[in-house]
Scaffold this motif. Sequence first.
Motif, mmCIF file in Angstrom:
data_model
loop_
_atom_site.group_PDB
_atom_site.id
_atom_site.type_symbol
_atom_site.label_atom_id
_atom_site.label_comp_id
_atom_site.label_asym_id
_atom_site.label_seq_id
_atom_site.Cartn_x
_atom_site.Cartn_y
_atom_site.Cartn_z
ATOM 1 N N LYS A 1 -9.244 -21.172 -4.208
ATOM 2 C CA LYS A 1 -8.000 -21.032 -2.977
ATOM 3 C C LYS A 1 -7.573 -19.674 -3.134
ATOM 4 O O LYS A 1 -7.060 -19.180 -4.636
ATOM 5 C CB LYS A 1 -6.967 -22.062 -3.373
ATOM 6 C CG LYS A 1 -7.291 -23.573 -3.112
ATOM 7 C CD LYS A 1 -6.459 -24.447 -3.388
ATOM 8 C CE LYS A 1 -5.055 -24.413 -2.235
ATOM 9 N NZ LYS A 1 -4.013 -25.304 -2.685
ATOM 10 N N LYS A 2 -6.854 -19.103 -2.293
ATOM 11 C CA LYS A 2 -5.885 -17.865 -2.127
ATOM 12 C C LYS A 2 -4.823 -18.176 -2.939
ATOM 13 O O LYS A 2 -3.892 -19.084 -2.087
ATOM 14 C CB LYS A 2 -5.927 -17.103 -1.040
ATOM 15 C CG LYS A 2 -6.989 -16.511 -0.548
ATOM 16 C CD LYS A 2 -7.000 -15.807 0.886
ATOM 17 C CE LYS A 2 -5.723 -14.816 0.960
ATOM 18 N NZ LYS A 2 -5.859 -14.270 2.291
ATOM 19 N N LYS A 3 -4.189 -17.697 -4.032
ATOM 20 C CA LYS A 3 -2.936 -18.086 -4.766
ATOM 21 C C LYS A 3 -1.453 -17.809 -3.795
ATOM 22 O O LYS A 3 -0.727 -18.584 -3.398
ATOM 23 C CB LYS A 3 -2.888 -17.386 -6.003
ATOM 24 C CG LYS A 3 -1.830 -17.874 -6.814
ATOM 25 C CD LYS A 3 -1.771 -17.569 -8.307
ATOM 26 C CE LYS A 3 -2.092 -16.091 -8.638
ATOM 27 N NZ LYS A 3 -2.276 -15.879 -9.852
ATOM 28 N N THR A 4 -1.661 -16.555 -3.384
ATOM 29 C CA THR A 4 -0.872 -15.991 -2.424
ATOM 30 C C THR A 4 -1.532 -15.080 -1.169
ATOM 31 O O THR A 4 -2.843 -15.034 -1.331
ATOM 32 C CB THR A 4 0.227 -14.984 -3.093
ATOM 33 O OG1 THR A 4 -0.346 -13.801 -3.852
ATOM 34 C CG2 THR A 4 1.034 -15.920 -3.957
ATOM 35 N N ALA A 5 -1.022 -14.464 -0.366
ATOM 36 C CA ALA A 5 -1.398 -13.711 0.436
ATOM 37 C C ALA A 5 -2.162 -12.494 -0.194
ATOM 38 O O ALA A 5 -2.017 -11.934 -1.164
ATOM 39 C CB ALA A 5 -0.444 -12.980 1.496
ATOM 40 N N THR A 6 -3.434 -11.771 0.400
ATOM 41 C CA THR A 6 -3.869 -10.679 -0.178
ATOM 42 C C THR A 6 -2.960 -9.493 0.400
ATOM 43 O O THR A 6 -2.467 -9.330 1.243
ATOM 44 C CB THR A 6 -5.401 -10.477 0.863
ATOM 45 O OG1 THR A 6 -6.003 -11.728 0.290
ATOM 46 C CG2 THR A 6 -6.052 -9.288 -0.105
ATOM 47 N N LYS A 7 -3.032 -8.510 -0.937
ATOM 48 C CA LYS A 7 -2.250 -7.561 -0.914
ATOM 49 C C LYS A 7 -2.948 -6.299 -0.352
ATOM 50 O O LYS A 7 -3.850 -5.915 -0.781
ATOM 51 C CB LYS A 7 -1.395 -7.209 -2.131
ATOM 52 C CG LYS A 7 -0.414 -8.255 -2.451
ATOM 53 C CD LYS A 7 0.065 -8.017 -3.922
ATOM 54 C CE LYS A 7 0.871 -9.043 -4.587
ATOM 55 N NZ LYS A 7 1.170 -9.030 -5.964
ATOM 56 N N VAL A 8 -2.297 -5.769 0.765
ATOM 57 C CA VAL A 8 -3.314 -4.629 1.355
ATOM 58 C C VAL A 8 -2.111 -3.399 1.381
ATOM 59 O O VAL A 8 -1.346 -3.543 2.072
ATOM 60 C CB VAL A 8 -3.840 -5.028 2.448
ATOM 61 C CG1 VAL A 8 -4.546 -3.587 3.346
ATOM 62 C CG2 VAL A 8 -4.625 -6.334 2.567
ATOM 63 N N LYS A 9 -2.338 -2.256 0.875
ATOM 64 C CA LYS A 9 -1.592 -1.291 0.782
ATOM 65 C C LYS A 9 -2.786 0.105 1.471
ATOM 66 O O LYS A 9 -3.529 0.442 0.636
ATOM 67 C CB LYS A 9 -1.010 -0.658 -0.390
ATOM 68 C CG LYS A 9 0.092 -1.803 -0.680
ATOM 69 C CD LYS A 9 1.059 -1.454 -1.787
ATOM 70 C CE LYS A 9 2.264 -2.174 -1.933
ATOM 71 N NZ LYS A 9 2.859 -1.849 -3.474
ATOM 72 N N ILE A 10 -2.220 0.783 2.508
ATOM 73 C CA ILE A 10 -2.521 1.898 3.043
ATOM 74 C C ILE A 10 -2.232 2.974 2.673
ATOM 75 O O ILE A 10 -0.853 3.189 3.131
ATOM 76 C CB ILE A 10 -3.320 1.812 4.472
ATOM 77 C CG1 ILE A 10 -3.952 0.609 4.933
ATOM 78 C CG2 ILE A 10 -3.685 3.006 5.205
ATOM 79 C CD1 ILE A 10 -4.284 0.179 6.124
ATOM 80 N N LYS A 11 -2.771 4.026 2.077
ATOM 81 C CA LYS A 11 -1.920 5.072 1.691
ATOM 82 C C LYS A 11 -2.706 6.620 2.541
ATOM 83 O O LYS A 11 -3.814 6.765 2.502
ATOM 84 C CB LYS A 11 -2.314 5.565 0.246
ATOM 85 C CG LYS A 11 -1.645 6.652 -0.499
ATOM 86 C CD LYS A 11 -1.544 7.064 -1.756
ATOM 87 C CE LYS A 11 -0.960 8.113 -2.427
ATOM 88 N NZ LYS A 11 -1.212 8.099 -3.915
ATOM 89 N N LEU A 12 -1.606 6.930 3.189
ATOM 90 C CA LEU A 12 -2.180 8.138 4.275
ATOM 91 C C LEU A 12 -2.366 9.258 3.126
ATOM 92 O O LEU A 12 -1.867 9.457 2.427
ATOM 93 C CB LEU A 12 -1.336 8.403 5.198
ATOM 94 C CG LEU A 12 -0.865 7.319 6.134
ATOM 95 C CD1 LEU A 12 -0.178 7.497 7.338
ATOM 96 C CD2 LEU A 12 -2.267 6.830 6.948
ATOM 97 N N ARG A 13 -3.295 10.314 3.537
ATOM 98 C CA ARG A 13 -3.348 11.479 2.892
ATOM 99 C C ARG A 13 -4.469 12.669 3.919
ATOM 100 O O ARG A 13 -4.704 12.094 5.109
ATOM 101 C CB ARG A 13 -4.220 11.284 1.610
ATOM 102 C CG ARG A 13 -5.674 10.910 2.177
ATOM 103 C CD ARG A 13 -6.604 10.635 0.514
ATOM 104 N NE ARG A 13 -7.755 10.043 0.979
ATOM 105 C CZ ARG A 13 -8.832 9.744 0.149
ATOM 106 N NH1 ARG A 13 -8.736 10.193 -1.217
ATOM 107 N NH2 ARG A 13 -9.851 9.253 0.587
ATOM 108 N N LYS A 14 -4.474 13.739 3.533
ATOM 109 C CA LYS A 14 -5.175 14.671 4.346
ATOM 110 C C LYS A 14 -6.843 14.242 4.409
ATOM 111 O O LYS A 14 -7.367 14.001 3.351
ATOM 112 C CB LYS A 14 -5.315 15.908 3.847
ATOM 113 C CG LYS A 14 -5.726 16.996 4.784
ATOM 114 C CD LYS A 14 -5.589 18.329 4.081
ATOM 115 C CE LYS A 14 -6.002 19.538 5.066
ATOM 116 N NZ LYS A 14 -5.989 20.726 4.706
#
Length: 419
Positions: free
Chosen positions: A288-301
């Motif tokens: 089971k998924k304990k909590t929501a999947t954490k997704v972080k998008i980091k912009l760069r050149k």
Amino acid sequence: MSYIKIILGLGIVLSLAGCWDRKELEQMSYTIAIGLDLPEKIEAKEKQAVDVTFQFANPKLNIKGAPGQEEDPERNIVTLTAPDIVTAKNMANSFITRQISFSHAKVIVVSEELARTDVFYRFMGSALKEREVRRETSIIVTKENASEFIRKNKPESQIRAHKYYQFIIDRSVETGLVPESTINRLLAITDGDADLFLAINGSIGKKNNGVTFKEEDQYLAGNVPKKGGNQVQLIGSAVFKEGKMIAKLTGEETRSALILDNTARIEDMYVSYQDPLNEKYMVACRVKKKTATKVKIKLRKGPPVINVMVPIEIEVLSSPSMENYAEDLQKQRILKKKIESELKENLSTLVKRTQDEFKSEPFYWSLYARPLFSSTKEYEKWDWTNKNYPFATVNIKVDVEIVGFGKQMKESEMEKVRD
């Protein structure tokens, strides 16, 4: 004069409030499944035409004391060629005595042949102009013709056809073997023009299909080895890009996609992993998924960096190797590390396939990219689908927590049993 106007107004209101268009139940014929196929001998690029199959509910089965099964279920299934779904409904009334209604339709079954053409999305989009077609109606894509799929679908004797689709789709979505694929989701994702839509993959299982034994979720529909029961199988998903089918995912790949997608629903996923202390055996777990999947998008050149953290809860339900995981913390750490490694490999392999083969993703990650821009115009110019996601660096971490060991924690000691 004013009294006359009031009386006339009340008369008009009362006359409009009546149920003048009401139909009695016995005057209606409710469709529970709609099938769509490309017609034979008609070129889809030259002429608009589609084979529409209607499966009707039999209202007599709801009468107390009626037999559980229909004498001849195929009498309630008809196929005709029409320009679209809406006009097919009227055409069918040339030989169906009751008024046909789509208000109880549970599913639209589409052949893979039609789903891979440009006209598929046109049919689905225009079908919603018919007010009785619900946006919650599910979509199933089948390897064979939709008409054949509907005709060979023989639910168990205690489940009537109108309940069958509701029960099997709900349960299959809960196990994560198929995605939730409604018309509403198809239109939302396709019109958003950034992510991939996943539809339920269905097929008719063939006898002696020659498929070798695999782990429980590594099959496509039609290849699950089984004997007896209904021929119809639902497992895996059909991948749609810009309204057109481009590929398929197995049950395992579908589960990986749903784990990475926070808009998906998984409630009861059973998975087997190779036992790290005895590779001959497998360890069965509830995941089971304990909590929501954490997704972080980091912009760069250049293309962005996507950091993903997947929190998972595991309950160990079966360990045929008889290793005592419940009471040995060192063994628990080895098992945890093994499951994290296998999950990470499955997720990373799927992400790599979506980047290289599909050039887009079915995880709805564009939702995390859009807020990073001050305007829609700026986001569209940045171009998530074509210029960024396929080349992004994706870092995936999996955090597994073992939360239980089933009803009986202590394993039998096999050496003493054999003595």
